[in-house]
Design a protein around this motif. Structure first.
Motif, PDB file in Angstrom:
ATOM      1  N   PHE A 390       0.830  -1.207   0.000  1.00  0.00           N
ATOM      2  CA  PHE A 390       0.000   0.000   0.000  1.00  0.00           C
ATOM      3  C   PHE A 390       0.863   1.254   0.000  1.00  0.00           C
ATOM      4  N   GLY A 394      -6.665   6.686  -0.389  1.00  0.00           N
ATOM      5  CA  GLY A 394      -7.672   6.892  -1.427  1.00  0.00           C
ATOM      6  C   GLY A 394      -8.464   8.152  -1.169  1.00  0.00           C
ATOM      7  N   GLN A 399     -10.004   4.569   2.837  1.00  0.00           N
ATOM      8  CA  GLN A 399      -9.629   3.953   1.569  1.00  0.00           C
ATOM      9  C   GLN A 399      -8.114   4.051   1.384  1.00  0.00           C
ATOM     10  N   THR A 401      -4.736   2.599  -1.258  1.00  0.00           N
ATOM     11  CA  THR A 401      -4.443   1.988  -2.550  1.00  0.00           C
ATOM     12  C   THR A 401      -2.987   1.549  -2.635  1.00  0.00           C
ATOM     13  N   THR A 411      -7.488  -1.253  -4.504  1.00  0.00           N
ATOM     14  CA  THR A 411      -7.991  -0.382  -3.444  1.00  0.00           C
ATOM     15  C   THR A 411      -8.797  -1.193  -2.430  1.00  0.00           C
ATOM     16  N   CYS A 413     -10.949  -0.718   1.561  1.00  0.00           N
ATOM     17  CA  CYS A 413     -11.395   0.166   2.635  1.00  0.00           C
ATOM     18  C   CYS A 413     -11.090  -0.555   3.925  1.00  0.00           C
ATOM     19  N   SER A 434      -8.626  -1.013 -12.375  1.00  0.00           N
ATOM     20  CA  SER A 434      -8.078  -1.404 -11.076  1.00  0.00           C
ATOM     21  C   SER A 434      -8.937  -2.474 -10.411  1.00  0.00           C
ATOM     22  N   ILE A 436     -10.704  -4.011  -6.680  1.00  0.00           N
ATOM     23  CA  ILE A 436     -11.072  -3.699  -5.302  1.00  0.00           C
ATOM     24  C   ILE A 436     -11.125  -5.024  -4.531  1.00  0.00           C
TER      25      ILE A 436
END
Ligand code: 5AD
Ligand code: SF4
Length: 441
Positions: A390, A394, A399, A401, A411, A413, A434, A436
């Motif tokens: 990381f 975000g 968040q 990324t 990404t 959370c 991307s 998640i």
């Protein structure tokens, strides 16, 4: 004095900007947070694809307006590839520029600033020697702030003379830094908390620097050595030339744990006829063999690439062959450009230039296909796990990324994750470019 560096272009230019920043900070100058607050403004230019000099002159024009409105004194520097090519032009068309330095002369920035300040009225200082060896010898100042993922230039310049490319003229001949110097730089980055290093070079896999044992080290040898560094979690290198891909690097991908299983390997075109006119020195079949060799040692290897459409003489059939090549490889990501003639290169004067409208049409078709392929590649990860380092916050609360080992942006959370953490993430969905997911604990 307060300075700002406006950096254009590739990662190599970002690296040069960062080194100039270190040198200026070490000399006692301070960063400005905007052009308006700066008294020393540096434009670190790039000319690989865009009409860089036009952009530079319009930026210089804007700075001129700012200077006219202010009662303060300014120093203006132009560095990088445009400086190398057009030093005289820059000084003639923008006489308010004080300093011009080519990409292998940026180490002189603080000295040139000091000199300019001494003889403010007459001081027009320029240096465009193209001596990379000298540059690195004098770049060893103090390091200031670094991010989690950083770059080290290990090789500069190019001897290949692809017919569309300005790099051999802008950055000079190929030069590899010594392994000892690179290792020392990496150790210094580790002390600043860096966890990922990307080795940079125009032909990074042609690296042949002197090792501490007196032998010429290959990239694979250097990677094996760097992998021993305490605190290093991930290694990458960019950009590779298909011509120098060998078993040695494929084995490195199999054996070195921190070496990411992703490779940026520009092919440019899927037509042998076009590749020959580009002077790329490999065929489509040889390119596919590289892919195969790497996948033999590392089956999950992700490939990204660069493409040029509308190279002089490119026919519909040549273009179709590029489409077929893409379908064979399955790229994880790609950059594609319309051919744009660079003054001084062989292709710029080739007779059969492709009309812009046709280039635009082909580029659309190519980009649609490459986007689709990237999405398909990413979709294949839903329900699986990737390892993410990381690197930045975000837009929304909690968040954060980072990038997977395959260089995908990911990404999550998660309030329990901080910048610099490496974590396993289960992919739950994909966005346009991307992934998640959620952290596996
Ligand atoms: N026109 C278009 N694209 C170019 N590139 C380099 N020179 C040109 C040019 N004259 C692209 C190539 C290269 C990438 C860095 O930029 O695809 O791999
Ligand atoms: Fe340019 Fe070709 Fe050298 Fe790459 S290998 S920098 S495209 S001349």
């Amino acid at each position: 004095m307060r300075f700002i560096i406006k950096s254009y272009g590739c990662q190599m230019n970002s690296y040069d900007s960062q080194r100039m920043e270190d040198i200026l900070l070490e000399a006692g100058h301070r960063r400005a947070n905007s052009v308006e607050n700066a008294r020393l403004i540096i434009f670190n230019t790039c000319c690989i694809r865009e009409k860089a000099s036009e952009k530079l002159f319009s930026d210089l024009g804007r700075v001129r307006v700012l200077m006219n409105r202010s009662s303060e004194k300014f120093l203006i520097a132009v560095t990088g590839c445009v400086a190398q090519f057009q030093a005289k032009d820059v000084l003639r068309r923008a006489p308010w520029v004080n300093i011009v330095l080519g990409p292998q002369d940026i180490q002189q920035i603080a000295a040139k600033v000091a000199e300019s300040l001494e003889k403010r009225a007459s001081g027009k200082l320029s240096s465009t020697t193209l001596n990379a060896k000298d540059k690195f010898k004098h770049l060893s100042g103090q390091f200031f702030h670094r991010n989690i993922a950083e770059f080290i230039t290990i090789q500069e310049g190019c001897n290949n003379f692809c017919t569309y490319c300005v790099v051999p003229y802008a950055r000079g001949r190929e030069f590899s830094r010594s392994a000892a110097e690179i290792i020392q730089e990496a150790e210094r980055l580790m002390l600043l908390g860096v966890k990922e290093i990307t080795l940079l070079g125009q032909n990074v896999n042609a690296y042949a620097g002197e090792g501490p044992d007196g032998e010429r080290w290959s990239l694979a040898r250097l990677l094996a050595e760097l992998a021993q560094l305490k605190g290093l979690e991930r290694l990458r290198y960019v950009t590779s030339h298909p011509r120098y891909v060998d078993e040695g690097i494929a084995e490195a991908h199999e054996k070195i744990g921190v070496l990411a299983p992703s490779l940026h390997l520009p092919i440019q075109s899927g037509s042998n006829r076009v590749l020959e006119r580009m002077n790329r020195k490999y065929t489509v079949e040889e390119y596919l063999k590289c892919v195969q060799t790497l996948r033999k040692h590392r089956p999950d290897m992700a490939f990204s690439s660069d493409f040029i459409v509308g190279f002089p003489g490119e026919t519909e059939e040549d273009f179709q062959q590029t489409i077929e090549l893409i379908e064979k490889v399955m790229f994880s990501q790609a950059y594609s450009f319309r051919y744009s003639p660079r003054p001084g290169t062989a292709a710029a004067t080739m007779k059969d230039q492709v009309p812009e409208a046709l280039k635009a049409k082909r580029l659309r078709i190519l980009q649609d296909l490459l986007n689709e392929q990237q999405n398909a590649f990413n979709r294949g990860f839903v329900g699986k796990q990737v390892k993410v380092l990381f690197t930045k916050k975000g837009r929304h609360k909690n968040q954060i990324t980072g990038r997977s080992e395959y260089a995908q942006a990911v990404t999550v959370c998660d309030s329990g994750i901080s910048i610099g953490d490496m974590a396993r993430v289960e992919v739950t969905g994909i966005l346009s470019h991307s992934l998640i997911g959620k952290v596996v604990r």
